[in-house]
Design a protein around this motif. Structure first.
Motif, PDB file in Angstrom:
ATOM      1  N   ASP A  28       0.742  -1.083  -0.007  1.00 55.65           N
ATOM      2  CA  ASP A  28      -0.139   0.118  -0.021  1.00 55.65           C
ATOM      3  C   ASP A  28       1.056   1.281   0.154  1.00 55.65           C
ATOM      4  OD1 ASP A  28      -2.392  -1.526   0.092  1.00 55.65           O
ATOM      5  OD2 ASP A  28      -2.842  -1.394   2.123  1.00 55.65           O
ATOM      6  N   ASN A  29       1.882   1.046   0.671  1.00 52.45           N
ATOM      7  CA  ASN A  29       2.866   2.327   0.945  1.00 52.45           C
ATOM      8  C   ASN A  29       3.466   2.735  -0.539  1.00 52.45           C
ATOM      9  OD1 ASN A  29       4.223   4.392   2.019  1.00 52.45           O
ATOM     10  ND2 ASN A  29       5.869   3.144   2.536  1.00 52.45           N
ATOM     11  N   LEU A  30       3.860   1.683  -0.989  1.00 57.81           N
ATOM     12  CA  LEU A  30       4.618   1.925  -2.313  1.00 57.81           C
ATOM     13  C   LEU A  30       3.771   2.145  -3.250  1.00 57.81           C
ATOM     14  CD1 LEU A  30       6.893  -1.540  -2.533  1.00 57.81           C
ATOM     15  CD2 LEU A  30       7.619   0.966  -1.605  1.00 57.81           C
ATOM     16  N   LEU A  31       2.329   1.758  -3.411  1.00 58.30           N
ATOM     17  CA  LEU A  31       1.139   2.220  -4.533  1.00 58.30           C
ATOM     18  C   LEU A  31       0.910   3.781  -3.970  1.00 58.30           C
ATOM     19  CD1 LEU A  31      -0.891  -0.898  -4.371  1.00 58.30           C
ATOM     20  CD2 LEU A  31       0.551  -0.116  -6.271  1.00 58.30           C
ATOM     21  N   LEU A  32       1.078   3.990  -2.924  1.00 61.15           N
ATOM     22  CA  LEU A  32       0.630   5.552  -2.647  1.00 61.15           C
ATOM     23  C   LEU A  32       1.998   6.460  -3.010  1.00 61.15           C
ATOM     24  CD1 LEU A  32      -0.947   5.341   0.719  1.00 61.15           C
ATOM     25  CD2 LEU A  32      -1.957   5.876  -1.265  1.00 61.15           C
ATOM     26  N   GLN A  33       3.154   5.969  -2.751  1.00 58.96           N
ATOM     27  CA  GLN A  33       4.210   6.541  -3.227  1.00 58.96           C
ATOM     28  C   GLN A  33       4.059   6.796  -4.850  1.00 58.96           C
ATOM     29  OE1 GLN A  33       8.192   5.606  -1.749  1.00 58.96           O
ATOM     30  NE2 GLN A  33       7.417   4.997   0.160  1.00 58.96           N
ATOM     31  N   ALA A  34       3.890   5.732  -5.525  1.00 54.04           N
ATOM     32  CA  ALA A  34       4.009   5.966  -7.096  1.00 54.04           C
ATOM     33  C   ALA A  34       2.767   6.718  -7.513  1.00 54.04           C
ATOM     34  CB  ALA A  34       3.833   4.414  -7.544  1.00 54.04           C
ATOM     35  N   GLN A  35       1.704   6.730  -6.905  1.00 52.97           N
ATOM     36  CA  GLN A  35       0.618   7.699  -7.100  1.00 52.97           C
ATOM     37  C   GLN A  35       1.182   9.032  -7.067  1.00 52.97           C
ATOM     38  OE1 GLN A  35      -2.689   7.055  -8.355  1.00 52.97           O
ATOM     39  NE2 GLN A  35      -2.444   8.856  -8.862  1.00 52.97           N
ATOM     40  N   GLY A  36       1.912   9.495  -6.041  1.00 54.53           N
ATOM     41  CA  GLY A  36       2.294  10.816  -5.460  1.00 54.53           C
ATOM     42  C   GLY A  36       3.168  11.230  -6.609  1.00 54.53           C
ATOM     43  N   ARG A  37       4.157  10.531  -7.108  1.00 55.02           N
ATOM     44  CA  ARG A  37       5.113  10.632  -8.109  1.00 55.02           C
ATOM     45  C   ARG A  37       4.481  11.050  -9.478  1.00 55.02           C
ATOM     46  NH1 ARG A  37      10.291   8.876  -6.936  1.00 55.02           N
ATOM     47  NH2 ARG A  37      10.653   9.419  -4.661  1.00 55.02           N
ATOM     48  N   LEU A  38       3.288  10.357  -9.779  1.00 53.59           N
ATOM     49  CA  LEU A  38       2.580  10.471 -11.000  1.00 53.59           C
ATOM     50  C   LEU A  38       1.871  11.764 -11.056  1.00 53.59           C
ATOM     51  CD1 LEU A  38       1.223   6.741 -11.698  1.00 53.59           C
ATOM     52  CD2 LEU A  38       2.667   8.000 -12.925  1.00 53.59           C
ATOM     53  N   ASP A  39       1.485  12.026  -9.924  1.00 53.06           N
ATOM     54  CA  ASP A  39       0.689  13.381  -9.763  1.00 53.06           C
ATOM     55  C   ASP A  39       1.581  14.586  -9.948  1.00 53.06           C
ATOM     56  OD1 ASP A  39      -1.466  12.058  -9.339  1.00 53.06           O
ATOM     57  OD2 ASP A  39      -1.711  12.194  -7.091  1.00 53.06           O
ATOM     58  N   GLU A  40       2.728  14.395  -9.498  1.00 51.08           N
ATOM     59  CA  GLU A  40       3.835  15.354  -9.677  1.00 51.08           C
ATOM     60  C   GLU A  40       4.588  15.477 -11.190  1.00 51.08           C
ATOM     61  OE1 GLU A  40       6.870  14.711  -6.771  1.00 51.08           O
ATOM     62  OE2 GLU A  40       5.413  15.410  -5.051  1.00 51.08           O
ATOM     63  N   GLY A  41       4.000  14.583 -12.058  1.00 53.86           N
ATOM     64  CA  GLY A  41       4.636  14.242 -13.556  1.00 53.86           C
ATOM     65  C   GLY A  41       6.054  13.667 -13.534  1.00 53.86           C
ATOM     66  N   ASP A  42       6.396  12.950 -12.446  1.00 57.74           N
ATOM     67  CA  ASP A  42       7.573  12.266 -12.282  1.00 57.74           C
ATOM     68  C   ASP A  42       7.417  10.617 -12.770  1.00 57.74           C
ATOM     69  OD1 ASP A  42      10.274  11.176 -11.886  1.00 57.74           O
ATOM     70  OD2 ASP A  42      10.146  11.566  -9.886  1.00 57.74           O
ATOM     71  N   LEU A  43       7.085  10.531 -14.056  1.00 57.77           N
ATOM     72  CA  LEU A  43       6.829   9.038 -14.356  1.00 57.77           C
ATOM     73  C   LEU A  43       8.027   8.080 -14.222  1.00 57.77           C
ATOM     74  CD1 LEU A  43       5.053   6.890 -15.960  1.00 57.77           C
ATOM     75  CD2 LEU A  43       6.189   7.648 -17.935  1.00 57.77           C
ATOM     76  N   ALA A  44       9.532   8.463 -14.300  1.00 59.87           N
ATOM     77  CA  ALA A  44      10.428   7.785 -14.124  1.00 59.87           C
ATOM     78  C   ALA A  44      10.517   7.552 -12.650  1.00 59.87           C
ATOM     79  CB  ALA A  44      11.788   8.467 -14.531  1.00 59.87           C
ATOM     80  N   GLY A  45      10.198   8.319 -11.666  1.00 60.37           N
ATOM     81  CA  GLY A  45      10.024   8.003 -10.201  1.00 60.37           C
ATOM     82  C   GLY A  45       9.164   7.087  -9.842  1.00 60.37           C
ATOM     83  N   ALA A  46       8.139   7.216 -10.516  1.00 61.20           N
ATOM     84  CA  ALA A  46       6.942   6.254  -9.923  1.00 61.20           C
ATOM     85  C   ALA A  46       7.371   4.759 -10.471  1.00 61.20           C
ATOM     86  CB  ALA A  46       5.591   6.598 -10.861  1.00 61.20           C
ATOM     87  N   LEU A  47       7.957   4.569 -11.713  1.00 65.19           N
ATOM     88  CA  LEU A  47       8.288   3.358 -12.314  1.00 65.19           C
ATOM     89  C   LEU A  47       9.503   2.750 -11.351  1.00 65.19           C
ATOM     90  CD1 LEU A  47       8.655   3.587 -16.136  1.00 65.19           C
ATOM     91  CD2 LEU A  47       6.778   2.436 -14.681  1.00 65.19           C
ATOM     92  N   ALA A  48      10.486   3.623 -10.715  1.00 60.12           N
ATOM     93  CA  ALA A  48      11.286   3.301  -9.916  1.00 60.12           C
ATOM     94  C   ALA A  48      10.908   2.649  -8.614  1.00 60.12           C
ATOM     95  CB  ALA A  48      12.365   4.359  -9.508  1.00 60.12           C
ATOM     96  N   VAL A  49       9.775   3.336  -8.138  1.00 54.55           N
ATOM     97  CA  VAL A  49       9.032   2.992  -6.916  1.00 54.55           C
ATOM     98  C   VAL A  49       8.356   1.511  -7.177  1.00 54.55           C
ATOM     99  CG1 VAL A  49       7.158   3.427  -5.183  1.00 54.55           C
ATOM    100  CG2 VAL A  49       8.825   5.186  -5.807  1.00 54.55           C
ATOM    101  N   LEU A  50       7.638   1.506  -8.316  1.00 51.88           N
ATOM    102  CA  LEU A  50       6.824   0.095  -8.532  1.00 51.88           C
ATOM    103  C   LEU A  50       7.773  -1.026  -8.696  1.00 51.88           C
ATOM    104  CD1 LEU A  50       4.304   1.758 -10.829  1.00 51.88           C
ATOM    105  CD2 LEU A  50       3.845   1.171  -8.468  1.00 51.88           C
ATOM    106  N   ALA A  51       9.017  -0.667  -9.162  1.00 54.26           N
ATOM    107  CA  ALA A  51      10.074  -1.729  -9.481  1.00 54.26           C
ATOM    108  C   ALA A  51      10.047  -2.610  -8.151  1.00 54.26           C
ATOM    109  CB  ALA A  51      11.292  -1.162 -10.022  1.00 54.26           C
ATOM    110  N   THR A  52       9.943  -1.921  -6.860  1.00 52.15           N
ATOM    111  CA  THR A  52      10.122  -2.642  -5.504  1.00 52.15           C
ATOM    112  C   THR A  52       9.028  -3.442  -5.045  1.00 52.15           C
ATOM    113  OG1 THR A  52       9.491  -0.760  -4.323  1.00 52.15           O
ATOM    114  CG2 THR A  52      11.904  -0.731  -5.089  1.00 52.15           C
ATOM    115  N   LEU A  53       8.032  -3.344  -5.993  1.00 47.59           N
ATOM    116  CA  LEU A  53       6.648  -4.126  -5.329  1.00 47.59           C
ATOM    117  C   LEU A  53       6.877  -5.724  -5.297  1.00 47.59           C
ATOM    118  CD1 LEU A  53       4.021  -2.149  -7.194  1.00 47.59           C
ATOM    119  CD2 LEU A  53       4.244  -2.539  -5.059  1.00 47.59           C
ATOM    120  N   PRO A  54       6.076  -6.481  -4.592  1.00 46.24           N
ATOM    121  CA  PRO A  54       6.243  -7.954  -4.613  1.00 46.24           C
ATOM    122  C   PRO A  54       6.021  -8.283  -6.324  1.00 46.24           C
ATOM    123  CG  PRO A  54       5.009  -7.171  -3.049  1.00 46.24           C
ATOM    124  CD  PRO A  54       5.127  -5.858  -3.708  1.00 46.24           C
TER     125      PRO A  54
END
Length: 309
Positions: free
Chosen positions: A234-260
């Motif tokens: 849940d925390n990782l998904l929320l972080q990725a959502q926040g990066r997307l809202d800021e227009g940081d697609l590369a940052g969102a993908l970096a966070v999602l790469a740590t998901l199970p």
């Protein structure tokens, strides 16, 4: 008495006869003389008339044509001197020790070749400048067109014409025909895929009756914490959502790469489109930067070549 008269009468008659005989002879001699005199007079009159006419013409010409003045003579003399100076070769200046450092250069045998080389360089740099400007314009058009979700085949073809190295375009060719979802579209789609990822992360491998019921309930009900206390997936998904809202697609993908892995599998379709979007943005940005760099270099070279001989 009678004899005397006869004698006298005979004498008178002979004298008169002699007188009348001389008259025609005198006339015969006098007529040619008179004719010659008249001819001489006519010839003399004609010569006198011609001479008088010539003198009259000379007088008229002398009256209307003033005699050359001293000023005209001086102008003629100066003109002759000037023409003589022009026909002489230009003197070569001789440098003395006192003026060698500041003496101007009057002639340069290599000046013509230097000017020709400079013109060639200017023309070559001008061509490079035009090509670089066209490449930069095409690259900027490609980057703008690729930001949306529509195909960008024509813009890609324009860039391909202006590039000498087209290896950068190879990753874009498979994507240009159909286009790639924009960042806005990906941000809108993400919550639905995040819910699937959350459900997949909570599912278990328990194949028992209770395990299957739990997995089914997780698929029906998905609760995400948004109060800042979320942990794990849940925390990782929320972080990725926040990066997307800021227009940081590369940052969102970096966070999602740590998901199970189960969560990443649930996000696979979205992740594939997001990675394509990142690839398109990165590549078009790099092409634009390279084109602008070449344009700046070409402009710098042209300016320096134009100011230096």
């Amino acid at each position: 008495m009678t004899d005397d008269l006869s004698l006298n009468g005979s004498t008178v008659t002979d004298t008169e006869k002699t007188k009348w005989a001389r008259g025609p002879l005198i006339i015969a001699f006098a007529f040619p003389v008179v004719f010659v005199v008249l001819a001489l007079l006519a010839l003399g009159y004609g010569l006198y008339k011609d001479k008088t006419k010539q003198d009259l013409n000379k007088g008229v010409a002398a009256y209307f044509e003033p005699a050359p003045s001293a000023k005209d003579a001086e102008i003629a003399r100066l003109t002759a001197e000037l023409n003589a100076l022009k026909s002489q070769p230009a003197p070569v200046p001789v440098e003395t020790p006192a003026t060698a450092a500041t003496a101007p250069v009057y002639s340069d045998p290599n000046l013509a070749s230097r000017l020709s080389e400079r013109m060639d360089r200017l023309e070559a740099n001008q061509r490079l400048l035009v090509q670089a400007a066209a490449s930069a314009t095409a690259a900027a058009g490609l980057q703008q067109a690729a930001k949306g979700s529509q195909p960008f085949l024509s813009e890609l073809a324009d860039v391909e014409k202006s590039l000498t190295d087209t290896s950068l375009l190879a990753p874009l060719r498979p994507l240009a025909q159909k286009g790639v979802p924009s960042e806005v579209s990906l941000a809108i789609e993400f919550p639905a895929y995040a819910a699937r990822a959350q459900t997949a992360a909570k599912s278990t491998d328990d194949d028992s009756f209770l395990g299957r019921i739990g997995n089914a309930l997780n698929g029906l009900i998905s609760v995400r914490r948004v109060d800042g206390t979320a942990k794990g997936t849940d925390n990782l998904l929320l972080q990725a959502q926040g990066r997307l809202d800021e227009g940081d697609l590369a940052g969102a993908l970096a966070v999602l790469a740590t998901l199970p892995k189960p969560a990443q599998d649930a996000l696979a379709p979205w992740l594939a489109r997001a990675r394509n979007r990142l690839l398109v943005d990165t590549t078009t940005r790099r092409i634009t930067v390279d084109a602008l760099s070449r344009l700046s270099q070409a402009n710098y070279t042209t300016v320096n070549t134009g100011t230096a001989l």
